[in-house]
Design an enzyme around this catalytic site. Sequence first.
Site, PDB file in Angstrom:
ATOM      1  N   MET A  21      -0.816  10.078   3.745  1.00 36.83           N
ATOM      2  CA  MET A  21      -0.711  11.001   2.609  1.00 36.83           C
ATOM      3  C   MET A  21       0.639  11.695   2.652  1.00 36.83           C
ATOM      4  O   MET A  21       0.875  12.595   3.464  1.00 36.83           O
ATOM      5  CB  MET A  21      -1.843  12.042   2.642  1.00 36.83           C
ATOM      6  CG  MET A  21      -3.201  11.444   2.288  1.00 36.83           C
ATOM      7  SD  MET A  21      -4.493  12.703   2.100  1.00 36.83           S
ATOM      8  CE  MET A  21      -4.781  13.158   3.795  1.00 36.83           C
ATOM      9  N   GLN A  74       4.325   3.247   7.566  1.00 33.61           N
ATOM     10  CA  GLN A  74       4.141   2.615   6.253  1.00 33.61           C
ATOM     11  C   GLN A  74       5.462   2.555   5.480  1.00 33.61           C
ATOM     12  O   GLN A  74       6.132   3.575   5.303  1.00 33.61           O
ATOM     13  CB  GLN A  74       3.109   3.371   5.413  1.00 33.61           C
ATOM     14  CG  GLN A  74       2.781   2.618   4.134  1.00 33.61           C
ATOM     15  CD  GLN A  74       1.896   3.390   3.174  1.00 33.61           C
ATOM     16  OE1 GLN A  74       2.300   4.426   2.650  1.00 33.61           O
ATOM     17  NE2 GLN A  74       0.697   2.895   2.946  1.00 33.61           N
ATOM     18  N   CYS A 104       0.859   2.829  -4.240  1.00 30.43           N
ATOM     19  CA  CYS A 104       1.325   4.124  -4.754  1.00 30.43           C
ATOM     20  C   CYS A 104       1.463   4.071  -6.277  1.00 30.43           C
ATOM     21  O   CYS A 104       2.113   3.178  -6.817  1.00 30.43           O
ATOM     22  CB  CYS A 104       2.661   4.504  -4.114  1.00 30.43           C
ATOM     23  SG  CYS A 104       3.257   6.093  -4.710  1.00 30.43           S
ATOM     24  N   LYS A 144      -1.677  -2.053   2.055  1.00 28.80           N
ATOM     25  CA  LYS A 144      -2.627  -1.163   1.378  1.00 28.80           C
ATOM     26  C   LYS A 144      -2.375  -1.247  -0.121  1.00 28.80           C
ATOM     27  O   LYS A 144      -1.241  -1.122  -0.568  1.00 28.80           O
ATOM     28  CB  LYS A 144      -2.420   0.268   1.884  1.00 28.80           C
ATOM     29  CG  LYS A 144      -3.373   1.302   1.299  1.00 28.80           C
ATOM     30  CD  LYS A 144      -3.294   2.600   2.097  1.00 28.80           C
ATOM     31  CE  LYS A 144      -4.223   3.669   1.567  1.00 28.80           C
ATOM     32  NZ  LYS A 144      -3.711   4.326   0.360  1.00 28.80           N
ATOM     33  N   GLY A 229      -8.907  10.350   3.293  1.00 23.27           N
ATOM     34  CA  GLY A 229      -7.713  11.084   2.882  1.00 23.27           C
ATOM     35  C   GLY A 229      -8.066  12.528   2.586  1.00 23.27           C
ATOM     36  O   GLY A 229      -8.162  13.367   3.485  1.00 23.27           O
TER      37      GLY A 229
HETATM   38  C1  LIG Z   1      -1.315  13.820  -1.495  1.00 20.93           C
HETATM   39  C2  LIG Z   1      -1.557  12.349  -1.330  1.00 20.93           C
HETATM   40  C3  LIG Z   1      -0.530  11.557  -0.817  1.00 20.93           C
HETATM   41  C4  LIG Z   1      -0.727  10.185  -0.637  1.00 20.93           C
HETATM   42  N1  LIG Z   1       0.269   9.439  -0.081  1.00 20.93           N
HETATM   43  C5  LIG Z   1       0.055   8.130   0.191  1.00 20.93           C
HETATM   44  C6  LIG Z   1       1.040   7.348   0.887  1.00 20.93           C
HETATM   45  O1  LIG Z   1       2.104   7.845   1.283  1.00 20.93           O
HETATM   46  N2  LIG Z   1       0.750   6.027   1.101  1.00 20.93           N
HETATM   47  C7  LIG Z   1      -0.436   5.457   0.683  1.00 20.93           C
HETATM   48  O2  LIG Z   1      -0.649   4.255   0.907  1.00 20.93           O
HETATM   49  N3  LIG Z   1      -1.378   6.177   0.056  1.00 20.93           N
HETATM   50  C8  LIG Z   1      -1.174   7.490  -0.184  1.00 20.93           C
HETATM   51  N4  LIG Z   1      -2.166   8.226  -0.781  1.00 20.93           N
HETATM   52  C9  LIG Z   1      -3.464   7.593  -1.085  1.00 20.93           C
HETATM   53  C10 LIG Z   1      -4.464   7.815   0.065  1.00 20.93           C
HETATM   54  O3  LIG Z   1      -4.016   7.156   1.243  1.00 20.93           O
HETATM   55  C11 LIG Z   1      -5.888   7.312  -0.295  1.00 20.93           C
HETATM   56  O4  LIG Z   1      -5.887   5.919  -0.462  1.00 20.93           O
HETATM   57  C12 LIG Z   1      -6.427   7.980  -1.562  1.00 20.93           C
HETATM   58  O5  LIG Z   1      -6.188   9.367  -1.546  1.00 20.93           O
HETATM   59  C13 LIG Z   1      -7.939   7.752  -1.730  1.00 20.93           C
HETATM   60  O6  LIG Z   1      -8.639   8.206  -0.627  1.00 20.93           O
HETATM   61  P1  LIG Z   1      -9.390   9.652  -0.541  1.00 20.93           P
HETATM   62  O7  LIG Z   1     -10.361   9.738  -1.692  1.00 20.93           O
HETATM   63  O8  LIG Z   1     -10.068   9.605   0.808  1.00 20.93           O
HETATM   64  O9  LIG Z   1      -8.332  10.704  -0.635  1.00 20.93           O
HETATM   65  C14 LIG Z   1      -1.977   9.586  -0.987  1.00 20.93           C
HETATM   66  C15 LIG Z   1      -2.980  10.396  -1.510  1.00 20.93           C
HETATM   67  C16 LIG Z   1      -2.798  11.750  -1.668  1.00 20.93           C
HETATM   68  C17 LIG Z   1      -3.930  12.587  -2.208  1.00 20.93           C
END
Ligand SMILES: Cc1cc2nc3c(=O)[nH]c(=O)nc-3n(C[C@H](O)[C@H](O)[C@H](O)COP(=O)(O)O)c2cc1C
Length: 334
Positions: A21, A74, A104, A144, A229
């Site tokens: 994240m 990543q 992303c 991912k 996340g």
């Molecule tokens: C603030 C934020 C930043 C994120 N940054 C990334 C990232 O850098 N790389 C990535 O693959 N996913 C990123 N994600 C996606 C999360 O890894 C995850 O797949 C997504 O939030 C869904 O999962 P959750 O419902 O458990 O949050 C980000 C999500 C959030 C909320």
Amino acid sequence: MIDTVNIGGVSLKKTAVLAPMAGVADRAYRLMCREFGAAYMVSEMVSAKGICYSDRKTAELCTITDEERPMAIQLFGSEPDFMAKAVEIVLQYEPDIIDINMGCPVPKVVNTGAGSALMKDIDLAAAITESTVKAAGKTPVTVKFRSGWNPDNVNAVGFAKALENAGAAALTVHGRTRDQFYSGTSDFGIIKAVKEAVGIPVIGSGDVTDLASCLAMYEETGCDLVMIGRGSYGNPFIFSEIESWFGEKPYTPPTVEEKMEVMLRHIRLIISLSEKTEELAIHEARKHAAWYMNGCYGSAKFRGRCYQLSSYEEAVGLAEEFIELQRWHNAQKR
Ligand SMILES: Cc1cc2nc3c(=O)[nH]c(=O)nc-3n(C[C@H](O)[C@H](O)[C@H](O)COP(=O)(O)O)c2cc1C
């Protein structure tokens, strides 16, 4: 006994892992989640091009401390050559795994052809994976991605097969389309379909917020690992609850006193790991402080005060006040 999952020779506890994240899961955050049992973590996304042009943030984003291992770095990028060059550089940081971001949704990333834009070009996504795998040598490469670009193009299954053929050692699927960003719900059905279509481990991502939703993700998708996340915001305890369940150990949720103690420790860690002054570092800590108070009586009012914190001492005072408020509230209920 807790089972393990093998990703290209890296053995991970089959409990729950911390999602990458950007802007949230930095080293302080990761260390807190590790302390409470996160089985594996992934760095914030790092630009392959940025690394090649020796972006000053590379070392900050790529350095891995022993306590964080096993951990992946990543990368995101849209050109196979740059990815390969970036891999050569990040290998100096000895990541256990290299993960490629193809999920992303942010315009700044998508407009460069990286992140989830790659879901619209399976051949390029496979070429990027292949070139990353080749450059990574013995280090396993994972990818991912999302369920698809939009509801008319839910292509995660075909995409997954192509990446498996290109040499990916495991795949993480977030069950939302790019169009959804973070709204709606994560489609566990597409994660199940990917799991059934490939022979490599699949990590399920999206909407796991507690033990029950973690178990539902495992049961409904058959995935090998569950990724968490936003459910870990102010809640590293989620990992110990899940680890306790799989280890058949009793689990006691934290009291408000324990929550505040962990919050203050997290803030101290943010300050001590930051190169900035306490006054500036505390800005980073504000959102985390607010998240630790979520779900408790009066947390909405305290959130505003968290966003005004300007020193660690103020955070200590706020935590004490918050504990008092919970005690008062509990006494009223009796
Ligand atoms: C603030 C934020 C930043 C994120 N940054 C990334 C990232 O850098 N790389 C990535 O693959 N996913 C990123 N994600 C996606 C999360 O890894 C995850 O797949 C997504 O939030 C869904 O999962 P959750 O419902 O458990 O949050 C980000 C999500 C959030 C909320």
